[in-house]
Write a protein that holds these residues in place. Structure first.
Motif, short mmCIF file in Angstrom:
data_model
loop_
_atom_site.label_atom_id
_atom_site.label_comp_id
_atom_site.label_asym_id
_atom_site.label_seq_id
_atom_site.Cartn_x
_atom_site.Cartn_y
_atom_site.Cartn_z
N VAL A 146 23.26 45.38 38.11
CA VAL A 146 23.63 45.82 36.76
C VAL A 146 22.86 45.06 35.68
N GLN A 147 22.04 44.09 36.09
CA GLN A 147 21.21 43.32 35.15
C GLN A 147 22.05 42.59 34.10
N VAL A 148 23.21 42.07 34.52
CA VAL A 148 24.05 41.24 33.66
C VAL A 148 24.39 39.98 34.47
N PRO A 149 23.87 38.83 34.09
CA PRO A 149 24.10 37.62 34.90
C PRO A 149 25.57 37.27 35.08
N SER A 150 26.36 37.41 34.02
CA SER A 150 27.78 37.04 34.11
C SER A 150 28.56 37.78 33.04
N PRO A 151 29.76 38.25 33.36
CA PRO A 151 30.61 38.92 32.36
C PRO A 151 31.64 37.98 31.74
N ARG A 152 31.41 36.66 31.83
CA ARG A 152 32.44 35.71 31.41
C ARG A 152 32.82 35.90 29.93
N ARG A 153 31.83 36.19 29.08
CA ARG A 153 32.12 36.33 27.65
C ARG A 153 33.03 37.53 27.41
N GLU A 154 32.69 38.67 28.00
CA GLU A 154 33.49 39.87 27.78
C GLU A 154 34.89 39.73 28.39
#
Length: 294
Positions: A146-154
């Motif tokens: 998905v080319q997103v390293p981490s969803p921690r912020r969201e």
């Protein structure tokens, strides 16, 4: 970082600061969302007061003592008619400054901490937290996809918002109880405040419905993403198991071929009896042919 604390009484604290709970606690860091489970029994006080208020009170009390001492000294040196009003004014000033500082400290603490202490709200937040944990644990398996390293912020922002909405919903529930008790309690039938109570009850109920709908709206994408994440990981695990089984089968065939190539086929040993029988039969046949001629 977002800290989520659950205790054995069913309460939950959501904090942007490390709460550093007293006593023994178990921590688990899910890529920036830290879950803290307090071990029972515990005496953690989660009252919505700033942690530095005790120090502020001590400082204010010390200053007031100094002011009182200075007032007494001035009374002795000058005149109580001058010193006492000045001391009273100074005490009022110090008290007001302390109250302002305390209010600011409480507001600052409340802006970074959200407490949920009703069973319904904690259960709904637990659902959001479980979904967030699933997402954060599963994400490394498809981060490149998905080319997103981490969803921690969201994910952290979503949990923080949901906690705030749930806290507001619990506050409205308390107001609804208070209004209902006032409206349907011992209130005289002719009391003019009945209309105001009915109007406030209707407004509170409408606000509760709107908040509940907003909470569900925010929970939906979180739980949906968690379900998709878990499904992807399970599918990838099943694919990995299948590929591993095929790899092991190919390896077994390869090793069998290597073994067969190293072992030569055994040469057939001579059949002495057959040769003897054939030779004897030929001699007997030749002998009979000779004797029959004579």
């Amino acid at each position: 970082m977002l800290y989520v604390v659950f205790d054995d009484t069913g309460r939950c604290l959501v904090s942007r600061d490390d709460p550093a709970p007293s006593g023994r606690a178990e921590r688990a860091d899910y890529d920036g969302v830290v879950a803290i489970a307090l071990a029972a029994p515990h005496d953690q006080d989660w009252a919505a007061t700033a942690p530095d208020l005790d120090g502020n009170r001590l400082l204010a009390g010390s200053v007031m003592l100094v002011v009182a001492g200075a007032t007494l000294a001035a009374s002795a040196l000058v005149s109580p008619w001058v010193a006492v009003p000045a001391g009273a004014a100074a005490t009022v000033y110090v008290g007001r400054r302390h109250n302002i500082a305390a209010a600011r400290a409480e507001a600052r603490w409340a802006s970074r901490h959200r407490i949920l202490d009703t069973r319904a709200e904690v259960a709904r937040f637990r659902r959001a937290f479980d979904a967030a944990r699933t997402i954060l644990v599963a994400w490394p398996y498809f981060a490149e996809l998905v080319q997103v390293p981490s969803p921690r912020r969201e994910v952290s922002a979503s949990l923080w918002t949901i906690a705030g909405l749930l806290r507001d919903h619990a506050d409205l529930a308390e107001q609804h109880v208070a209004l209902s008790e006032a409206r349907f309690g011992d209130l005289p039938a002719h009391a003019s405040v009945r209309g105001a109570l009915d109007e406030r009850l209707a407004r509170v109920e409408a606000a509760q419905r709107a908040l509940s709908a907003e909470i569900d709206r925010r929970l939906e994408p979180l739980t949906d993403l968690a379900a998709r994440s878990a499904s992807f990981v399970r599918a990838e695990a099943a694919t990995h198991v299948a590929h591993e089984a095929v790899r092991r089968a190919d390896e077994a065939v390869r090793r069998a071929d290597e073994s067969l190539g190293r072992v030569a086929a055994p040469a057939a040993p001579p059949d002495e009896t057959r040769e003897l029988a054939e030779r004897t039969a030929a001699i007997i046949k030749a002998y009979r042919e000779l004797t029959d001629r004579t």
